[in-house]
Design a protein around this motif. Structure first.
Motif, PDB file in Angstrom:
ATOM      1  N   PHE A 259       0.822  -1.196   0.000  1.00 55.43           N
ATOM      2  CA  PHE A 259       0.000   0.000   0.000  1.00 55.43           C
ATOM      3  C   PHE A 259       0.865   1.258   0.000  1.00 55.43           C
ATOM      4  N   ASP A 260       0.296   2.334  -0.564  1.00 59.29           N
ATOM      5  CA  ASP A 260       1.014   3.620  -0.606  1.00 59.29           C
ATOM      6  C   ASP A 260       1.404   4.060   0.802  1.00 59.29           C
ATOM      7  N   ASN A 261       0.436   3.973   1.718  1.00 55.83           N
ATOM      8  CA  ASN A 261       0.726   4.321   3.113  1.00 55.83           C
ATOM      9  C   ASN A 261       1.298   3.079   3.784  1.00 55.83           C
ATOM     10  N   ASP A 262       2.580   3.035   3.909  1.00 54.72           N
ATOM     11  CA  ASP A 262       3.259   1.808   4.348  1.00 54.72           C
ATOM     12  C   ASP A 262       3.103   1.545   5.839  1.00 54.72           C
ATOM     13  N   HIS A 263       2.218   2.309   6.521  1.00 57.13           N
ATOM     14  CA  HIS A 263       2.091   2.133   7.964  1.00 57.13           C
ATOM     15  C   HIS A 263       1.076   1.047   8.327  1.00 57.13           C
ATOM     16  N   LEU A 264       0.392   0.476   7.319  1.00 55.52           N
ATOM     17  CA  LEU A 264      -0.587  -0.565   7.626  1.00 55.52           C
ATOM     18  C   LEU A 264       0.156  -1.833   8.054  1.00 55.52           C
ATOM     19  N   SER A 265       0.067  -2.136   9.329  1.00 56.18           N
ATOM     20  CA  SER A 265       0.816  -3.280   9.870  1.00 56.18           C
ATOM     21  C   SER A 265       0.082  -3.818  11.091  1.00 56.18           C
ATOM     22  N   ARG A 266       0.592  -4.894  11.616  1.00 53.01           N
ATOM     23  CA  ARG A 266       0.060  -5.432  12.866  1.00 53.01           C
ATOM     24  C   ARG A 266       1.236  -5.869  13.735  1.00 53.01           C
ATOM     25  N   THR A 267       1.008  -5.862  15.049  1.00 53.56           N
ATOM     26  CA  THR A 267       2.034  -6.273  16.001  1.00 53.56           C
ATOM     27  C   THR A 267       1.755  -7.699  16.444  1.00 53.56           C
ATOM     28  N   VAL A 268       2.811  -8.484  16.533  1.00 58.22           N
ATOM     29  CA  VAL A 268       2.695  -9.865  17.005  1.00 58.22           C
ATOM     30  C   VAL A 268       3.296  -9.942  18.406  1.00 58.22           C
ATOM     31  N   TYR A 269       2.591 -10.627  19.297  1.00 63.17           N
ATOM     32  CA  TYR A 269       2.964 -10.691  20.710  1.00 63.17           C
ATOM     33  C   TYR A 269       3.174 -12.136  21.164  1.00 63.17           C
ATOM     34  N   ILE A 270       3.923 -12.257  22.251  1.00 64.31           N
ATOM     35  CA  ILE A 270       3.868 -13.477  23.061  1.00 64.31           C
ATOM     36  C   ILE A 270       2.977 -13.136  24.248  1.00 64.31           C
ATOM     37  N   ALA A 271       1.932 -13.935  24.448  1.00 65.73           N
ATOM     38  CA  ALA A 271       0.969 -13.653  25.514  1.00 65.73           C
ATOM     39  C   ALA A 271       0.877 -14.831  26.470  1.00 65.73           C
ATOM     40  N   PHE A 272       0.726 -14.521  27.763  1.00 65.17           N
ATOM     41  CA  PHE A 272       0.580 -15.567  28.775  1.00 65.17           C
ATOM     42  C   PHE A 272      -0.171 -15.014  29.977  1.00 65.17           C
ATOM     43  N   LEU A 273      -0.680 -15.904  30.818  1.00 65.65           N
ATOM     44  CA  LEU A 273      -1.415 -15.483  32.016  1.00 65.65           C
ATOM     45  C   LEU A 273      -0.452 -14.886  33.031  1.00 65.65           C
ATOM     46  N   LYS A 274      -0.794 -13.743  33.579  1.00 66.07           N
ATOM     47  CA  LYS A 274       0.068 -13.094  34.575  1.00 66.07           C
ATOM     48  C   LYS A 274       0.197 -13.919  35.844  1.00 66.07           C
ATOM     49  N   GLY A 275      -0.901 -14.505  36.292  1.00 72.82           N
ATOM     50  CA  GLY A 275      -0.880 -15.212  37.571  1.00 72.82           C
ATOM     51  C   GLY A 275      -0.385 -16.639  37.501  1.00 72.82           C
ATOM     52  N   ARG A 276      -0.080 -17.125  36.319  1.00 76.80           N
ATOM     53  CA  ARG A 276       0.327 -18.528  36.170  1.00 76.80           C
ATOM     54  C   ARG A 276       1.848 -18.660  36.290  1.00 76.80           C
ATOM     55  N   TYR A 277       2.257 -19.673  37.043  1.00 79.18           N
ATOM     56  CA  TYR A 277       3.692 -19.957  37.152  1.00 79.18           C
ATOM     57  C   TYR A 277       4.215 -20.456  35.809  1.00 79.18           C
ATOM     58  N   LEU A 278       5.255 -19.809  35.295  1.00 83.22           N
ATOM     59  CA  LEU A 278       5.878 -20.240  34.052  1.00 83.22           C
ATOM     60  C   LEU A 278       7.196 -20.926  34.387  1.00 83.22           C
ATOM     61  N   PRO A 279       7.287 -22.242  34.183  1.00 85.57           N
ATOM     62  CA  PRO A 279       8.531 -22.948  34.497  1.00 85.57           C
ATOM     63  C   PRO A 279       9.668 -22.467  33.607  1.00 85.57           C
ATOM     64  N   PRO A 280      10.901 -22.737  34.005  1.00 84.44           N
ATOM     65  CA  PRO A 280      12.063 -22.280  33.242  1.00 84.44           C
ATOM     66  C   PRO A 280      12.062 -22.687  31.776  1.00 84.44           C
TER      67      PRO A 280
END
Length: 298
Positions: A259-280
């Motif tokens: 597109f002419d306006n090259d700002h059309l994009s999307r952000t990709v995330y890593i998402a996880f539960l805040k309260g959940r224990y994440l093992p190493p």
């Protein structure tokens, strides 16, 4: 109820061969050991050993109890060690929810991860749409999600890892094929293919149309980009997809237009539960992923 300590004393006595050696090995007195063996015999209501002044001999019942107790104690030690390992490393399996456009980079990250932690099993599950991602995280179906969804829930933490452009995908021999770039005005009357409601990419695209005062001619609503691509290949519509998605396979006849306006994009995330224990093992996957994009963008 069977007392593990008494079984441990009993199997140690048999292994060591005498009360003296067994008591020394267990760091208790001989009278205490003798009392423990009597207590075990009383609790199971069986005579386990034939005593003499210096030695003892297992009864038939004692031989059976010894063999089974040995198995039980070995399994107990296995469970004990597993608990310690879980505290240090977490479960040796990670479950990751995915969007389609990760195909171009995820195998590289997994290859690095597999070199460092070859014993960890990895389950990759395609999880699309805001509700499905939230449910998968909250129901512990996945440890983390790689997603472009923007969450309103305070329970979910999102770490941005990269941005990707959105590009138009047009059928072969389309009237816009000679243009180097296009604008939204160019495709406003086309039969438009778009993600169904609940998908962040749909919102991003429609917001862009809205800002330009354009109402797209939505003809098809889909869940997967693969379906959109197939429809474009058949020449029955145009769509907008993440550039990284179409980088993951060979385009046969469709055309890619920025597109002419090259700002059309999307952000990709890593998402996880805040309260959940994440093992190493999960934290290491997150670190390897973040480093992959830092090194490739740095």
């Amino acid at each position: 109820m069977m007392d593990y300590r008494l079984l441990h004393y009993f199997t140690t006595l048999v292994d060591q061969g005498t009360f003296t050696k067994a008591a020394q090995h267990l760091h208790i007195s001989q009278p205490s050991l003798s009392s423990a063996i009597k207590k075990l015999e009383t609790s199971v209501n069986l005579k386990l050993i034939e005593r003499s002044t210096r030695n003892f001999q297992l009864t038939k019942e004692g031989e059976i109890v010894y063999k089974e107790s040995k198995k039980l104690i070995q399994h107990f030690h296995y469970v004990e060690n597993e608990i310690l390992r879980l505290k240090d490393n977490g479960p040796l399996e990670i479950q990751i929810g995915l969007i389609e456009s990760v195909k171009f980079w995820l195998p590289k990250v997994i290859a690095t991860y597999n070199e460092r932690l070859p014993d960890v099993r990895i389950k990759l599950l395609e999880v699309l749409g805001l509700k499905k991602v939230e449910q998968a995280l909250q129901n512990y179906k996945i440890h983390l999600a790689i997603t472009n969804q923007r969450f309103k829930s305070d329970e979910i933490k999102s770490i941005p890892i990269y941005k990707e452009n959105l590009v138009a995908l047009l059928p072969k021999n389309h009237s816009l094929q000679q243009k180097e770039t296009i604008c939204f005005q160019d495709i406003k009357n086309e039969q438009f293919i778009i993600c169904k409601e609940g998908f962040q990419t749909r919102d991003d695209i429609l917001n862009e149309f809205l800002e330009l005062g354009i109402t797209p001619n939505i003809k098809f609503e889909i869940e997967r980009f693969e379906t959109a691509y197939s429809l474009v290949e058949e020449g029955i519509g145009v769509t907008i997809v993440p550039e990284n998605y179409i980088r993951s396979f060979h385009i046969d006849s469709s055309q890619i237009k920025h597109f002419d306006n090259d700002h059309l994009s999307r952000t990709v995330y890593i998402a996880f539960l805040k309260g959940r224990y994440l093992p190493p093992v999960i934290e290491q996957f997150i670190d390897i992923t973040k480093n992959f994009f830092y090194e490739n963008n740095g």
